[in-house]
Scaffold this active site. Sequence first.
Site, PDB file in Angstrom:
ATOM      1  N   HIS A 123      12.021  -5.645  -3.446  1.00 40.90           N
ATOM      2  CA  HIS A 123      13.001  -6.739  -3.416  1.00 40.90           C
ATOM      3  C   HIS A 123      12.333  -8.092  -3.602  1.00 40.90           C
ATOM      4  CE1 HIS A 123      15.778  -3.840  -0.947  1.00 40.90           C
ATOM      5  NE2 HIS A 123      15.765  -3.556  -2.231  1.00 40.90           N
ATOM      6  N   SER A 197      13.374   1.258   8.346  1.00 34.32           N
ATOM      7  CA  SER A 197      14.446   1.113   7.353  1.00 34.32           C
ATOM      8  C   SER A 197      15.603   2.005   7.737  1.00 34.32           C
ATOM      9  CB  SER A 197      13.941   1.493   5.964  1.00 34.32           C
ATOM     10  OG  SER A 197      15.032   1.513   5.048  1.00 34.32           O
ATOM     11  N   ILE A 240       8.560   0.246  16.676  1.00 31.31           N
ATOM     12  CA  ILE A 240       7.642   0.576  15.590  1.00 31.31           C
ATOM     13  C   ILE A 240       6.186   0.246  15.916  1.00 31.31           C
ATOM     14  CG2 ILE A 240       7.020  -0.054  13.223  1.00 31.31           C
ATOM     15  CD1 ILE A 240      10.224  -0.301  12.944  1.00 31.31           C
TER      16      ILE A 240
END
Length: 251
Positions: A123, A197, A240
């Site tokens: 992106h 994600s 995470i």
Amino acid sequence: MAHDPGIGELRRMIDEARRIVVFTGAGISTESGIPDFRGPGGIWTQMRPIDFSEFLASDEARRESWRRRFATDATMRKAEPNRGHRAVATLVNRGKASAVITQNIDGLHQASGVPASRVIELHGNTTYAHCLDCAERYEIEGIRVAFERTGEAPCCDNCGGFVKTATISFGQAMPAAAMIRAEEETLACDLFLAVGSSLVVYPAAGFPKRAARNGAPLVILNREPTGLDPLAGLVLHREIGVTLGEAVGNN
Ligand SMILES: [Zn+2]
């Protein structure tokens, strides 16, 4: 945490792998204070995104696009890589991971020590800008100073083209070279690690799916369930940084 069986399993899979692809989304960067633009309360749920065709067609859309970029500037400049980014960098620098495919636009993988050549940005990148016609690079700070003086969206000094952050907007074509490299890395890996994600934005989320169908074990590490959890060999709904840091063995 050290005796967490999920982390032990992740560590074992990393140890056995020879060529890991790490795929990252917003979740790894929220731990650095960067909001998930598409998530609950994210900027795209409060403001309608500016489509690429509008950016090209309208002076006001270009000004608004830059006003929004400058509004996030303090957050972007303050953000530093966290333990999750550092664990990913360790995997790359040990030669375990061949590439990091990212949906993030914040440049934090590079800032954490992953060589830029190993980061595949699906992106784009919001930490700098470029001319849409001749690709000349521009720094955000210089554009901000000029914008505050003139109120006009920037154009290229070389060719007069529109200058835009180096991100991929809604309605803009995916970057062809990055897509090809991501595909090659996905098909060559023997462990695909999807981190932070929700795996709902396509075509990006197609890569973990391809890896799993190609026979590579898929690990999903995300705080929330994802659309691809049923395809994964190991699913960890955890924080995470601490999880990856423990599994890789760095702080
Ligand atoms: Zn130009």
